[in-house]
Design a protein around this motif. Structure first.
Motif, PDB file in Angstrom:
ATOM      1  N   LEU A 228       0.847  -1.182   0.000  1.00 39.28           N
ATOM      2  CA  LEU A 228       0.000   0.000   0.000  1.00 39.28           C
ATOM      3  C   LEU A 228       0.889   1.242   0.000  1.00 39.28           C
ATOM      4  CD1 LEU A 228      -3.086   0.405   0.222  1.00 39.28           C
ATOM      5  CD2 LEU A 228      -2.743   0.804   2.638  1.00 39.28           C
ATOM      6  N   ARG A 296      -8.126  -3.404   5.439  1.00 34.72           N
ATOM      7  CA  ARG A 296      -6.983  -3.097   4.575  1.00 34.72           C
ATOM      8  C   ARG A 296      -6.846  -4.110   3.441  1.00 34.72           C
ATOM      9  NH1 ARG A 296      -1.625  -0.308   6.783  1.00 34.72           N
ATOM     10  NH2 ARG A 296      -3.268   1.152   7.342  1.00 34.72           N
ATOM     11  N   PHE A 297      -7.203  -5.347   3.730  1.00 34.43           N
ATOM     12  CA  PHE A 297      -7.223  -6.353   2.655  1.00 34.43           C
ATOM     13  C   PHE A 297      -8.142  -5.876   1.526  1.00 34.43           C
ATOM     14  CE2 PHE A 297      -8.756 -10.105   0.476  1.00 34.43           C
ATOM     15  CZ  PHE A 297      -7.644 -10.928   0.395  1.00 34.43           C
ATOM     16  N   GLN A 299      -8.840  -2.802   0.832  1.00 31.78           N
ATOM     17  CA  GLN A 299      -8.152  -1.695   0.156  1.00 31.78           C
ATOM     18  C   GLN A 299      -7.118  -2.212  -0.837  1.00 31.78           C
ATOM     19  OE1 GLN A 299      -6.633   0.555   3.535  1.00 31.78           O
ATOM     20  NE2 GLN A 299      -8.171   2.138   3.175  1.00 31.78           N
ATOM     21  N   ARG A 301      -7.309  -4.996  -2.445  1.00 26.03           N
ATOM     22  CA  ARG A 301      -8.053  -5.479  -3.601  1.00 26.03           C
ATOM     23  C   ARG A 301      -8.457  -4.308  -4.495  1.00 26.03           C
ATOM     24  NH1 ARG A 301     -11.930  -9.637  -5.177  1.00 26.03           N
ATOM     25  NH2 ARG A 301     -11.608 -10.894  -3.318  1.00 26.03           N
ATOM     26  N   GLU A 302      -9.003  -3.291  -3.859  1.00 29.11           N
ATOM     27  CA  GLU A 302      -9.440  -2.076  -4.572  1.00 29.11           C
ATOM     28  C   GLU A 302      -8.267  -1.431  -5.318  1.00 29.11           C
ATOM     29  OE1 GLU A 302     -12.001   1.293  -5.423  1.00 29.11           O
ATOM     30  OE2 GLU A 302     -12.378  -0.792  -4.888  1.00 29.11           O
TER      31      GLU A 302
END
Lengths: 307, 307
Positions: A228, A296-297, A299, A301-302
């Motif tokens: 990230l 957060r996982f 996020q 993916r997104e």
């Protein structure tokens, strides 16, 4: 399934552009265990000195981590002092005191012997091999190493690699181990040394899993998980071990090790690494919740998925 | 929609670990135009010298690229000589001869004036601005720049940034432009200079799009596309321009610029960059088919998607 991890439990004094912290609880096994503890039961094999007291024990106990395999020895715990002032991607080591670690002889508690997952964190490959041989019941064995062992203890390391299912190292270590500057060629070279899967950690750029033989040279057998992009990296120490903990912890929580499980494990590795760097030492992992991890996982993916 | 691109059309002499090639057809506008031509109509504004002949013209014509905006001037074309012997990620420049480019005054053919997409490849920001102002009908304007303009022509560059929808630059340029070593903070700084979207190219690690203001500092408004781990990188020259061509070309081919279209455009950018490095100069882009492009797009999806 329970994971047993063998590695260092230590104190770290760390300086980064965000500040300085003296004698944080650290060590590869500590970061790994905390990260993995959000997914499964974790058991630690390590040695500490008389400076490891109730405050440090409490960090493990709060996460239900079994530390009966952490031996207490006369003297001081392993100590590392380093800084990241010029480059957040590479630590500059100022001081390393092995202390009780210098004569570490891993002892495996009987209660650990049914662990089906074994993680050999970055320590002397002679010790890694000894633990692996003492735990023949382990069904999935992963491990880490570093430039020092690759350079000066190659034969011992090669024996370890033969018994590993998954090796997790960084770009530089992969190139050094294979003696090849092209990452794909180097990865194939490392896979030829034993591991069935190689996970190369790219720091702020994520990680790539290489597995099996690529038939077309175009990454058919690769999977890349992002990191990230973060506003602030307070302390990179332990990011790689936290990645390994998230990755292996998630795998150990799965009933079936499907290709999809490995892909999600890569993402959970990245998630745990991204949390680890937000505070000094293990602070962020100590304060974390499973809900934050899963948010957060999503996020991740997104951040990476087309739709 | 048609794209007009302004930038260099040049000859490059390139040395890499894979070998050496003399006077390949190159230049940012060339790589961009070839990559974009697989998705939409492309028109080029540039200047060349008397050494640009039928062989070079044929490269553009075979891809149906409109080159009536390539002016012929007395003298020699722009020439660059560089090597990547130590580091495939960074060119070492041995020689740059501006030649006819030194007095380049972009002229826009009437037939180009309905181009709704405009790409300002890496040239003097004074010229970028002049072209942008001469093409007010352009609805989406993207551009590139480099360390030289950031360092020594910052005021002129800042005027260009105000008129850009999308800026595509690399990590180092992003940090230099914003004066901030943290990529996320630097990206926000650059977005504050005008562009609505910043695409940061990470070379072998892919690219990240930053757009809008992140509300939580955690990458809510980011998208990361991978690069394909490649067995062999023959010549990295033009990879970034090819990325830009794939990215912008795909956008120009879309009826609606939805968030999904931007995501797919990032993937197509990575795809075109990954092809570009497989041969010297523009060789691979000259030999490419749309079927190969879409097959690699599928590989990129497979490489990054959880399911």
């Amino acid at each position: 399934m329970a994971i047993t991890v063998v590695g260092s439990v230590a104190f770290d004094s760390i300086e980064t552009p965000a500040g300085r912290q003296e004698r944080c609880l650290g060590g590869a096994a500590t970061h790994f265990a905390l990260a993995a503890s959000f997914f499964t039961d974790v058991r630690v094999i390590a040695v500490v000195g008389e400076d490891f007291g109730p405050d440090q024990e409490a960090v493990f106990h709060k996460r239900n981590i079994d530390i009966q395999g952490i031996e207490r020895a006369p003297g001081k715990s392993f100590f590392w002092e380093g800084s990241y002032l010029d480059n957040l991607n590479e630590a500059k080591t100022h001081n390393t005191e092995l202390n009780v670690f210098a004569s570490f002889e891993p002892k495996i508690p009987d209660a650990y012997r049914d662990s089906e997952f074994l993680f050999l964190a970055n320590i002397d490959p002679v010790l890694q091999r000894r633990v692996r041989e003492a735990m023949p019941q382990a069904k999935l064995v992963a491990g880490d190493t570093m430039n020092y062992w690759i350079k000066d203890h190659r034969d011992a390391l090669k024996q370890v690699l033969k018994g590993l299912d998954i090796l997790l190292i960084n770009d530089t270590e992969t190139r050094m181990l294979a003696g090849n500057n092209n990452l794909v060629q180097a990865a194939r070279g490392v896979l030829g040394m034993g591991p069935r899967m190689l996970v190369v950690k790219h720091g702020e750029y994520g990680a790539t899993a290489f597995y099996g033989a690529s038939t077309n040279g175009l990454g058919a057998k690769t999977f890349r998980a992002p990191a990230l992009p973060l506003e602030e990296v307070v302390d990179p120490t332990g990011a790689g071990d936290s990645f390994a903990g998230g990755f292996f912890g998630y795998l150990a929580s799965q009933k079936d090790l499907t290709p999809g499980a490995f892909r999600r494990a890569m993402f959970y590795g990245g998630v745990m690494g991204s949390f680890a760097v937000e505070r000094f030492g293990t602070e962020r992992l100590q304060q974390l919740s499973r809900a934050e991890i899963d948010e957060r996982f999503s996020q991740f993916r997104e951040l990476t998925h087309l739709d």
